[in-house]
Design a protein around this motif. Structure first.
Motif, PDB file in Angstrom:
ATOM      1  N   GLN A 171       0.826  -1.187   0.000  1.00 29.04           N
ATOM      2  CA  GLN A 171       0.000   0.000   0.000  1.00 29.04           C
ATOM      3  C   GLN A 171       0.870   1.249   0.000  1.00 29.04           C
ATOM      4  OE1 GLN A 171      -2.876   0.026   3.131  1.00 29.04           O
ATOM      5  NE2 GLN A 171      -4.096  -1.578   2.187  1.00 29.04           N
ATOM      6  N   ALA A 172       0.756   2.017  -1.083  1.00 25.40           N
ATOM      7  CA  ALA A 172       1.392   3.313  -1.126  1.00 25.40           C
ATOM      8  C   ALA A 172       0.604   4.249  -0.216  1.00 25.40           C
ATOM      9  CB  ALA A 172       1.399   3.842  -2.554  1.00 25.40           C
ATOM     10  N   PRO A 173       1.215   5.363   0.241  1.00 26.58           N
ATOM     11  CA  PRO A 173       0.495   6.269   1.142  1.00 26.58           C
ATOM     12  C   PRO A 173      -0.815   6.767   0.550  1.00 26.58           C
ATOM     13  CG  PRO A 173       2.824   6.803   1.071  1.00 26.58           C
ATOM     14  CD  PRO A 173       2.603   5.789   0.010  1.00 26.58           C
ATOM     15  N   THR A 174      -0.845   7.089  -0.738  1.00 29.13           N
ATOM     16  CA  THR A 174      -2.064   7.532  -1.399  1.00 29.13           C
ATOM     17  C   THR A 174      -2.175   6.853  -2.757  1.00 29.13           C
ATOM     18  OG1 THR A 174      -0.924   9.438  -2.388  1.00 29.13           O
ATOM     19  CG2 THR A 174      -2.043   9.803  -0.281  1.00 29.13           C
ATOM     20  N   ILE A 175      -3.390   6.846  -3.281  1.00 34.73           N
ATOM     21  CA  ILE A 175      -3.636   6.280  -4.598  1.00 34.73           C
ATOM     22  C   ILE A 175      -3.187   7.277  -5.672  1.00 34.73           C
ATOM     23  CG2 ILE A 175      -5.457   5.618  -6.219  1.00 34.73           C
ATOM     24  CD1 ILE A 175      -4.831   3.492  -4.190  1.00 34.73           C
ATOM     25  N   GLU A 176      -2.387   6.808  -6.611  1.00 36.15           N
ATOM     26  CA  GLU A 176      -1.895   7.675  -7.681  1.00 36.15           C
ATOM     27  C   GLU A 176      -2.403   7.255  -9.057  1.00 36.15           C
ATOM     28  OE1 GLU A 176       2.313   7.487  -7.305  1.00 36.15           O
ATOM     29  OE2 GLU A 176       2.373   8.630  -5.423  1.00 36.15           O
ATOM     30  N   ARG A 177      -2.884   6.030  -9.181  1.00 33.76           N
ATOM     31  CA  ARG A 177      -3.316   5.534 -10.490  1.00 33.76           C
ATOM     32  C   ARG A 177      -4.798   5.839 -10.704  1.00 33.76           C
ATOM     33  NH1 ARG A 177      -2.253  -0.468 -10.285  1.00 33.76           N
ATOM     34  NH2 ARG A 177      -2.850  -0.138  -8.133  1.00 33.76           N
ATOM     35  N   TYR A 178      -5.082   7.089 -10.959  1.00 34.39           N
ATOM     36  CA  TYR A 178      -6.451   7.502 -11.232  1.00 34.39           C
ATOM     37  C   TYR A 178      -6.413   8.713 -12.163  1.00 34.39           C
ATOM     38  CZ  TYR A 178      -5.905  11.479  -8.030  1.00 34.39           C
ATOM     39  OH  TYR A 178      -5.482  12.638  -7.426  1.00 34.39           O
ATOM     40  N   LEU A 179      -7.569   9.039 -12.741  1.00 34.12           N
ATOM     41  CA  LEU A 179      -7.668  10.186 -13.624  1.00 34.12           C
ATOM     42  C   LEU A 179      -8.046  11.410 -12.806  1.00 34.12           C
ATOM     43  CD1 LEU A 179      -9.622   8.643 -16.664  1.00 34.12           C
ATOM     44  CD2 LEU A 179      -7.154   8.630 -16.205  1.00 34.12           C
ATOM     45  N   GLU A 180      -7.215  12.435 -12.875  1.00 31.99           N
ATOM     46  CA  GLU A 180      -7.530  13.666 -12.157  1.00 31.99           C
ATOM     47  C   GLU A 180      -8.833  14.257 -12.674  1.00 31.99           C
ATOM     48  OE1 GLU A 180      -4.242  16.362 -12.277  1.00 31.99           O
ATOM     49  OE2 GLU A 180      -2.802  14.869 -11.557  1.00 31.99           O
ATOM     50  N   ARG A 181      -9.437  15.123 -11.877  1.00 34.95           N
ATOM     51  CA  ARG A 181     -10.752  15.672 -12.208  1.00 34.95           C
ATOM     52  C   ARG A 181     -10.800  16.271 -13.614  1.00 34.95           C
ATOM     53  NH1 ARG A 181     -15.765  14.897  -9.741  1.00 34.95           N
ATOM     54  NH2 ARG A 181     -15.448  14.503  -7.521  1.00 34.95           N
ATOM     55  N   ASP A 182      -9.822  17.117 -13.930  1.00 34.10           N
ATOM     56  CA  ASP A 182      -9.821  17.766 -15.241  1.00 34.10           C
ATOM     57  C   ASP A 182      -9.692  16.750 -16.364  1.00 34.10           C
ATOM     58  OD1 ASP A 182     -10.124  20.202 -14.040  1.00 34.10           O
ATOM     59  OD2 ASP A 182      -8.014  20.803 -14.236  1.00 34.10           O
ATOM     60  N   LEU A 183      -8.835  15.756 -16.162  1.00 32.57           N
ATOM     61  CA  LEU A 183      -8.649  14.733 -17.187  1.00 32.57           C
ATOM     62  C   LEU A 183      -9.904  13.887 -17.322  1.00 32.57           C
ATOM     63  CD1 LEU A 183      -7.031  13.203 -19.247  1.00 32.57           C
ATOM     64  CD2 LEU A 183      -5.915  11.933 -17.391  1.00 32.57           C
ATOM     65  N   TRP A 184     -10.518  13.528 -16.199  1.00 32.52           N
ATOM     66  CA  TRP A 184     -11.766  12.774 -16.272  1.00 32.52           C
ATOM     67  C   TRP A 184     -12.837  13.567 -17.018  1.00 32.52           C
ATOM     68  CZ3 TRP A 184     -14.380   8.509 -16.407  1.00 32.52           C
ATOM     69  CH2 TRP A 184     -15.772   8.561 -16.296  1.00 32.52           C
ATOM     70  N   GLY A 185     -12.944  14.869 -16.725  1.00 34.52           N
ATOM     71  CA  GLY A 185     -13.931  15.703 -17.401  1.00 34.52           C
ATOM     72  C   GLY A 185     -13.739  15.687 -18.913  1.00 34.52           C
ATOM     73  N   TRP A 186     -12.480  15.821 -19.332  1.00 33.16           N
ATOM     74  CA  TRP A 186     -12.198  15.784 -20.773  1.00 33.16           C
ATOM     75  C   TRP A 186     -12.535  14.412 -21.329  1.00 33.16           C
ATOM     76  CZ3 TRP A 186      -9.428  12.553 -23.819  1.00 33.16           C
ATOM     77  CH2 TRP A 186      -9.264  12.935 -25.159  1.00 33.16           C
ATOM     78  N   PHE A 187     -12.144  13.357 -20.632  1.00 33.03           N
ATOM     79  CA  PHE A 187     -12.347  11.983 -21.106  1.00 33.03           C
ATOM     80  C   PHE A 187     -13.837  11.681 -21.278  1.00 33.03           C
ATOM     81  CE2 PHE A 187     -12.855   7.403 -19.945  1.00 33.03           C
ATOM     82  CZ  PHE A 187     -12.232   6.867 -21.066  1.00 33.03           C
ATOM     83  N   TRP A 188     -14.649  12.056 -20.305  1.00 40.13           N
ATOM     84  CA  TRP A 188     -16.081  11.777 -20.383  1.00 40.13           C
ATOM     85  C   TRP A 188     -16.720  12.583 -21.520  1.00 40.13           C
ATOM     86  CZ3 TRP A 188     -19.191   8.114 -19.440  1.00 40.13           C
ATOM     87  CH2 TRP A 188     -20.572   8.316 -19.322  1.00 40.13           C
ATOM     88  N   GLN A 189     -16.285  13.830 -21.686  1.00 38.88           N
ATOM     89  CA  GLN A 189     -16.804  14.653 -22.787  1.00 38.88           C
ATOM     90  C   GLN A 189     -16.411  14.050 -24.133  1.00 38.88           C
ATOM     91  OE1 GLN A 189     -15.133  18.643 -23.160  1.00 38.88           O
ATOM     92  NE2 GLN A 189     -17.154  19.444 -23.655  1.00 38.88           N
ATOM     93  N   TRP A 190     -15.154  13.599 -24.254  1.00 45.91           N
ATOM     94  CA  TRP A 190     -14.694  12.966 -25.490  1.00 45.91           C
ATOM     95  C   TRP A 190     -15.485  11.698 -25.783  1.00 45.91           C
ATOM     96  CZ3 TRP A 190     -12.443   8.037 -25.690  1.00 45.91           C
ATOM     97  CH2 TRP A 190     -11.948   7.667 -26.947  1.00 45.91           C
ATOM     98  N   LEU A 191     -15.761  10.915 -24.744  1.00 39.00           N
ATOM     99  CA  LEU A 191     -16.474   9.659 -24.917  1.00 39.00           C
ATOM    100  C   LEU A 191     -17.909   9.888 -25.381  1.00 39.00           C
ATOM    101  CD1 LEU A 191     -15.889   6.596 -24.426  1.00 39.00           C
ATOM    102  CD2 LEU A 191     -16.995   6.872 -22.209  1.00 39.00           C
ATOM    103  N   ASN A 192     -18.487  11.024 -25.000  1.00 43.86           N
ATOM    104  CA  ASN A 192     -19.879  11.309 -25.337  1.00 43.86           C
ATOM    105  C   ASN A 192     -20.036  12.210 -26.552  1.00 43.86           C
ATOM    106  OD1 ASN A 192     -21.892  10.262 -23.071  1.00 43.86           O
ATOM    107  ND2 ASN A 192     -19.985  10.853 -22.070  1.00 43.86           N
TER     108      ASN A 192
END
Length: 398
Positions: A171-192
């Motif tokens: 277990q690392a101290p925090t999770i790092e393998r995730y999409l940051e908010r801005d990147l997620w926003g772009w990704f979801w918009q691109w997907l739709n």
């Protein structure tokens, strides 16, 4: 190669049987006697001992798959040196670490993806990254700990690693393998975004990948849970909808289905030519193949999601997006969607108690890794420490 395990019919033995091993490495010297007197497992050689360990994970398909891969690599490497599990020592462990980084000779160890029984199958696609090497050592450390308790080996060489606590903590101290908010926003918009739909199949595939991503983001399932999900797993109780899942460790859980999830589910069912929300105990696959009837496997789903991330990375790169974001999309795996879901729930203010319930973590410490609040506060506080004035020239005498 390992005929002594062929009699085992459990899923854990798959991939450890003689007919599944190409003859690219020396044969194991299969001992007919246990390593030490107090043996607690029914095994006559290293392969059967490892198969016994793997059977402990037969209810967790993805865990089993990764554990089998790492154990198989170690056994093959030991065999190539005419050694066994009980021969592993600190120096050999150091050599094995170097081997994971650069498997040599490459023609013996490295190759393109092939079916497990193919003559050109190889254990590696290339040298492992630092993170992958670390994960491999974590898994093998667990293997040796179990084998010590089982009485198959009398020592665990991993305890001699000086930085073991730092490197082999899972277990690392925090999770790092995730999409940051801005990147997620772009990704979801691109997907739709409106897509070029040239056929009915294109329309179906577009709807399917949108549903898969929305399901992964809103309910944080593991990929094996997604692949095995049924329509009837969505159930209504007293006007509220829940997703019922048998997850890791065969634990039954019930997760609240938010309104966005229900909307996406209705849209997906329309693409399947089904009406409304699922009826009680509708025992048909949730995510389906191109024929709109059959389910899909874990591996098919994994490749599908990886393909979506790869397309998204290409699109963002073409838009001159941030290189860090492009790189994140290229590295992203399906499990990143689960990490993204839990992290964004935490950032949205979902309490730790309910976050742990939704994530189905057995320990709050695991869930707390998704809380980045302290990092933000720490970074803000650190801004107090500044070079407020330029140094004088020449400096005043002390």
């Amino acid at each position: 190669m390992l005929g002594e395990v062929a009699k085992l019919q459990e899923p854990a033995s798959k991939g450890l049987e003689r007919e599944n091993w190409p003859g690219l490495l020396p044969m194991f010297s299969l001992l007919d006697t246990p390593r030490i007197d107090a043996q607690l497992i029914d095994a006559k050689n290293d392969v059967e001992a490892v198969a016994a360990w793997l059977r402990e994970y037969q209810d967790s398909p993805q865990t089993l798959k990764s554990y089998r891969r790492e154990a198989e690599r170690l056994l093959l490497w030991l065999s190539s040196h005419n050694q066994s599990l009980c021969d592993m020592n600190r120096e050999m462990l150091r050599q094995y670490e170097a081997f994971l980084e650069d498997p040599q000779p490459a023609e013996q160890w490295v190759g393109v993806s092939k079916p497990r029984h193919h003559s050109q199958w190889r254990p590696f696609r290339g040298g492992l990254s630092p993170a992958s090497r670390r994960q491999s050592l974590i898994i093998l450390q667990g293997l040796y700990s179990w084998l010590v308790e089982a009485g198959w080996v009398d020592r665990n060489p991993f305890v001699l690693m000086r930085d073991k606590a730092r490197r082999l903590s899972n277990q690392a101290p925090t999770i790092e393998r995730y999409l940051e908010r801005d990147l997620w926003g772009w990704f979801w918009q691109w997907l739709n975004a409106p897509a070029k739909i040239a056929s009915e199949r294109d329309a179906y595939e577009h709807a399917r990948r949108r549903f898969i991503v929305s399901f992964a983001y809103l309910l944080a399932p593991r990929i094996s849970e997604m692949a095995s999900a049924q329509m009837g797993d969505f159930q209504e109780t007293e006007g509220r909808w829940w997703w019922v899942v048998v997850g890791k460790g065969s634990k039954l859980a019930r997760i609240p289905a938010p309104d966005d999830m229900l909307e996406c589910l209705i849209e997906w069912r329309q693409a399947l030519e089904l009406k409304g929300l699922p009826s009680y105990h509708e025992s048909t696959p949730l995510i389906r193949a191109l024929d709109k009837r059959r389910g899909i496997s874990d591996n098919q789903l994994y490749r599908l999601i990886k393909g979506v991330f790869s397309e998204a990375a290409d699109a963002l790169e073409a838009q001159n997006g941030k290189p860090a974001y492009v790189g994140a999309l290229r590295r992203a795996t399906p499990h990143w969607l689960r990490h993204t879901a839990i992290t964004h729930q935490a950032q949205s203010g979902v309490s730790l108690r309910y976050l742990a319930e939704s994530a189905r973590h057995s320990k709050l410490d695991t869930t707390s890794r998704y809380l980045h609040t302290e990092d933000n506060e720490w970074h803000h506080e650190q801004q107090r420490h500044r070079l407020k004035t330029d140094p004088k020239t020449p400096a005043d005498p002390l």
